[in-house]
Enzyme design. Structure first.
Site, PDB file in Angstrom:
ATOM      1  N   HIS A 157       0.837  -1.197   0.000  1.00  0.00           N
ATOM      2  CA  HIS A 157       0.000   0.000   0.000  1.00  0.00           C
ATOM      3  C   HIS A 157       0.875   1.251   0.000  1.00  0.00           C
ATOM      4  CE1 HIS A 157      -3.253  -2.778   1.029  1.00  0.00           C
ATOM      5  NE2 HIS A 157      -4.099  -1.816   0.695  1.00  0.00           N
ATOM      6  N   LYS A 161      -0.381   4.823   4.729  1.00  0.00           N
ATOM      7  CA  LYS A 161      -1.355   3.953   5.400  1.00  0.00           C
ATOM      8  C   LYS A 161      -0.942   3.726   6.853  1.00  0.00           C
ATOM      9  CE  LYS A 161      -3.756  -0.486   4.810  1.00  0.00           C
ATOM     10  NZ  LYS A 161      -5.103   0.113   4.931  1.00  0.00           N
TER      11      LYS A 161
END
Lengths: 268, 268, 268, 268
Positions: A157, A161
């Site tokens: 990701h 995040k």
């Protein structure tokens, strides 16, 4: 028949997922945007902020008032895990169906909301991932684990995040765990010279979380067998990929009672 | 109960797949190696060539005699497409079940052998791929194509492979084509500045064959949708990966009538 | 010192790359936006279309007038290959440095513009790719080909792309071809059962172009050797990735004479 | 000129890497196999175990005697980290050049052997990886980190591997660390809901170790930047891939003094 449209309030509407949802709801003929909530804005036309027509809807920073005044059927919430919990409580209390994209809710919390939804006779959905490709990835991973029980997950990701592993990864591990026969993976004598190298451990499976700029939301589920590997990978590069799933959810929550966790449970 | 073992003749037994099959048949308690055929060897003990015990079986270069003398139940054939065709004919004529790993047979040939097998009351199997991971890849690809109809295949093999695309790729295209709604892929005005860049075309889908040393047998099926891709990839790095499938096939062909094309059709 | 800023006209400014460039030029302290050209708009404020301040610059559909009136130093062009050719001619004639993102120009055209730039004492740049990661990929590919001469390229782009293979792929093939010793790749007897499966051929190397929704701009260069493969892959998921390269180019073309093809030639 | 051949003793010769090395040494015209050591075998012909001619060399379980009697120039050691340490000491003491494939030696141990080699006027090599593709991967990773400082490593190995991360991964991290400017990676507030998910940490970079059957030795170095990622991946599927590097090392250690760590330092 405008009065048969599903009336939708969007919470966190100025955020990135919120903005996409505003667009998606406005474009769907079965849905009607009836409220936009954002803690930073009050009494401001949606069109002034998002740059497109929005039925004259204004941003409000008062969720409760908006839910009541709008006579909403569905509340879509893309705020933060902490804020969401209170929002879900309020929505259910008012008989408004929550459609929430998040991770990190406990099984107890989900069971509780499920009961509350049933008590009110409404549906609800919490999904860590609204991308159909991701749902298929999870489904295939679950099936493959019957034949190839050695499995690890790598999810990648964007580097801002907060939580690791991702909600999708946790969900995938849970789904595999329902099917997979217990198996001792790896060498029983293996050791880490850098702690954490072997990743997180869940019921004997390992999960690895990569965080880098240039990534959005990606996951690989890798199965190993004698002389072969099978890899199921999903790459999501922008929030558009979630909208078909969000729109479908707004329609489906009208049709059942209780809170469903995971978009895959809406598929046949 | 030695007399209940399935009696297996292996053709092309000195080749690379043949050798693995000899080992696999010898190790399986339900199978019995009763003959090894190779055009280059006659009256030579299998153990002398392959370096392990083989029930006293000798290599023969006479297929017909071996099939008859051995009272075989099953003929496993890993020779070449041209040789195989005649071998399959002979085996079926003698009521011996063919288990053949190859590609490049036409639908007409397959239908013909299917009928001949039924006439003789025996089973048979032709499979482009015996790896269970590959079978799952094809199954998942077929399912995914219902939801994500835009798809291309990239297959990668060692650089001595003769045919392109691989049999697995062709089989995957056929399976997807059964499920996938017709869709116009790509830009209708696209053009190639280097001919062939866009790959081979099959029912609107594209297939790309990479041939390099260092590869063995690999395939990716890639589905594209709004803001997302789903990739199903199988990597096979040695012939061990095929043996569980070959052994299973020798057992399954005893149980049905007709010729089945594709290992996936043996799975429930 | 506003008068030392580099004065930039953007052609195709309403397009997707054009819009990003407008933003990037506005944000860079050494660059000044002095004109925006788009064939579809005339005498319309940039801010009205793109939604942000733009120094009072207006869109014009008259390139020649804009180039002259703006006293531009640099013309950035993201239109179409056909339009670009005439635009580059005009810019050079006026002593304005072209910075052009495209592919498909011939060596003869490039050599001609190079000479024209030198005659006018100005720099110019044509680049198939402005992403620094892509430039590194090409550089590494060139180096690796000295040691591992067996190589194929797979490039993946969104399904609306017109040309195949991509300009980056062609450039990579050219760069590898400068270093790589001639080698016979693949099996001399290989044959295609679906025409085009083995991809496009360039000096013995193969190139494969995948086109799917969900992709943006991606490329893998794969080297094969005994028992191993080395893969160099670049993924570009949005146009932001190109802007550092575009901005750098606007500054570098002020410092040399002649037309450079390829951003890599601007790196040390 | 047989007396100018480099005389090689192989330790751990019955193991998987040892067997490949026996074959490779026998096939190289500049090398001569003069001894094979394995703790499990004594006075047994190499040919009886490995199935090919081996100059009449016999296995011995006595390293010291073999090193002395064989008048070896080079000792290739593929045993275990613990055994290797004592073996390297013995070889250097006897003036025999160690060529060792392993990981897990400390900088202090390496510095000590380097000094001992210099004192004896001989060369030596310890390499975590003998595959040329892996060496190129590390070199490119080091170069890329100058431009794209956000980086993580994923390495995948067969599930019987004992240590994590792999020696190649550690070496890659060290090399990158020499070039990369310090950068804060990831979200400073990120947290793990499953401990270890974010992998091992080395100077701000993360490393992830996957262990599955079907893998051999693989590594990806992934660089992230604005809107893009650059991935450098090496896949090694069998031990053949290491032999060119082992053979080259046997020749190179004859030409310098001191102990070199890492095959890349033998390349120009």
């Amino acid at each position: 028949m405008a009065d048969t449209k599903i009336r939708v309030v969007i919470v966190g509407a100025k955020g990135r997922m919120g903005r996409e949802t505003v667009k998606a709801v406005l474009h769907d003929p079965e849905l009607e945007l009836v409220g936009c909530v954002d803690r930073t804005l009050n009494d401001v036309a949606v069109s002034a902020i998002l740059g497109h027509e929005a039925n004259g809807v204004k941003f409000s920073n008062d969720l409760l008032k908006t839910l009541i005044d709008s006579k909403a059927d569905v509340m879509v919430d893309f705020t933060t895990p902490t804020t969401m919990k209170a929002n879900i409580d309020k929505a259910i209390e008012l008989g408004i169906r929550p459609v929430v994209g998040t991770t990190g809710m406990t099984p107890e919390e989900i069971a509780n909301w499920d009961q509350l939804c049933k008590d009110r006779g409404i549906g609800g959905l919490i999904a860590p991932n609204f991308a159909i490709g991701a749902i298929l990835m999870m489904r295939f991973a679950q099936q493959a684990s019957r034949y190839l029980p050695h499995v690890e997950i790598i999810e990648m990701h964007h580097d801002q995040k907060l939580d690791a592993p991702s909600g999708t990864a946790i969900k995938t591990l849970e789904l595999i765990n329902q099917e997979r026969q217990a198996v001792q993976q790896g060498n029983p004598d293996e050791h880490e010279t850098i702690a954490g190298s072997r990743g997180g451990e869940y019921e004997g499976m390992r999960v690895h979380s990569v965080r880098l700029p240039g990534y959005v939301a990606h996951q690989q589920v890798i199965f190993g067998g004698l002389g072969q590997t099978l890899t199921i990978r999903h790459d999501s590069i922008n929030r558009e990929s979630f909208m078909p799933g969000v729109v479908m959810s707004c329609k489906q929550v009208m049709k059942y009672e209780g809170l469903i966790y995971g978009l895959e449970n809406l598929l046949d």
